[in-house]
Design an enzyme around this catalytic site. Structure first.
Site, PDB file in Angstrom:
ATOM      1  CG  HIS A  18      16.982 -38.397  25.441  1.00 14.67           C
ATOM      2  ND1 HIS A  18      18.123 -37.757  25.365  1.00 14.67           N
ATOM      3  CD2 HIS A  18      16.214 -38.028  24.084  1.00 14.67           C
ATOM      4  CE1 HIS A  18      18.141 -36.898  24.515  1.00 14.67           C
ATOM      5  NE2 HIS A  18      17.210 -36.768  23.946  1.00 14.67           N
ATOM      6  CE  LYS A  42      20.608 -31.171  13.783  1.00 13.66           C
ATOM      7  NZ  LYS A  42      19.509 -31.849  14.726  1.00 13.66           N
ATOM      8  NE  ARG A  91      11.438 -31.485  24.450  1.00 19.56           N
ATOM      9  CZ  ARG A  91      12.401 -30.927  23.900  1.00 19.56           C
ATOM     10  NH1 ARG A  91      13.632 -30.773  24.427  1.00 19.56           N
ATOM     11  NH2 ARG A  91      12.340 -30.317  22.666  1.00 19.56           N
ATOM     12  CB  SER A 129      20.289 -32.718  23.476  1.00 21.94           C
ATOM     13  OG  SER A 129      19.918 -34.112  24.098  1.00 21.94           O
TER      14      SER A 129
END
Length: 157
Positions: A18, A42, A91, A129
């Site tokens: 990040h 979440k 990514r 993450s």
């Protein structure tokens, strides 16, 4: 006109991937608003306040980086902070396909807000993450994954 960009995510926790994207985008925008999305479905590993503080600490020397939290649609948050751009780190091809679909829907909702894709530096292309949380959960060495200020704080705990 000031070029304001929203960089949305959960940042649970913020990783070196990040910060790589943020650091490399500093010259592209006048202001980067790191937007921590709150999703009631979440349960994050770290509190919202903790995640916001870590980002503030990392960028305390960089006044053009701000941190907010938001609920709901990212495009609405862009309007609230005056952002004309959404920044997304990519990514892999899988990331791009997923992010492009989101960008297309955002463009349908507001064509004045552009999504900018910035590919991660190769050394962070596999960093997520969720993987970092697993390393932390099982007491692994996260020194190549997290910013120094987070590592120091986690060692204290």
């Amino acid at each position: 006109m000031k070029r304001i960009c929203l960089f949305p995510g959960t940042f649970d926790p913020i990783t070196l991937g990040h910060t790589d994207v943020i650091d490399r985008s500093l010259d592209l925008f006048d202001e980067i608003v790191v937007g921590i999305g709150v999703n009631s479905a979440k349960t994050p590993m770290f509190s919202l306040e903790q995640r916001m503080q870590w980002i503030r600490d990392i960028y305390s020397h960089t006044p053009k980086v701000k941190v907010i939290s938001y609920e709901g649609l990212t495009i609405k948050s862009c309007k609230e902070v005056g952002a004309q751009f959404i920044l997304r780190g990519i990514r892999s091809i899988g990331d791009f396909e997923y992010e492009k679909a989101i960008a297309d829907v955002n463009r349908m909702m507001d064509s004045s807000i552009e999504t900018i894709f910035l590919s991660c530096s190769p050394r962070y292309s596999t960093l997520a993450s969720s993987l970092v949380r697993d390393v932390l959960k099982y007491d692994g060495d996260a020194s190549q994954l997290l910013p120094e200020n987070i590592l120091r704080e986690l060692k204290k705990a």
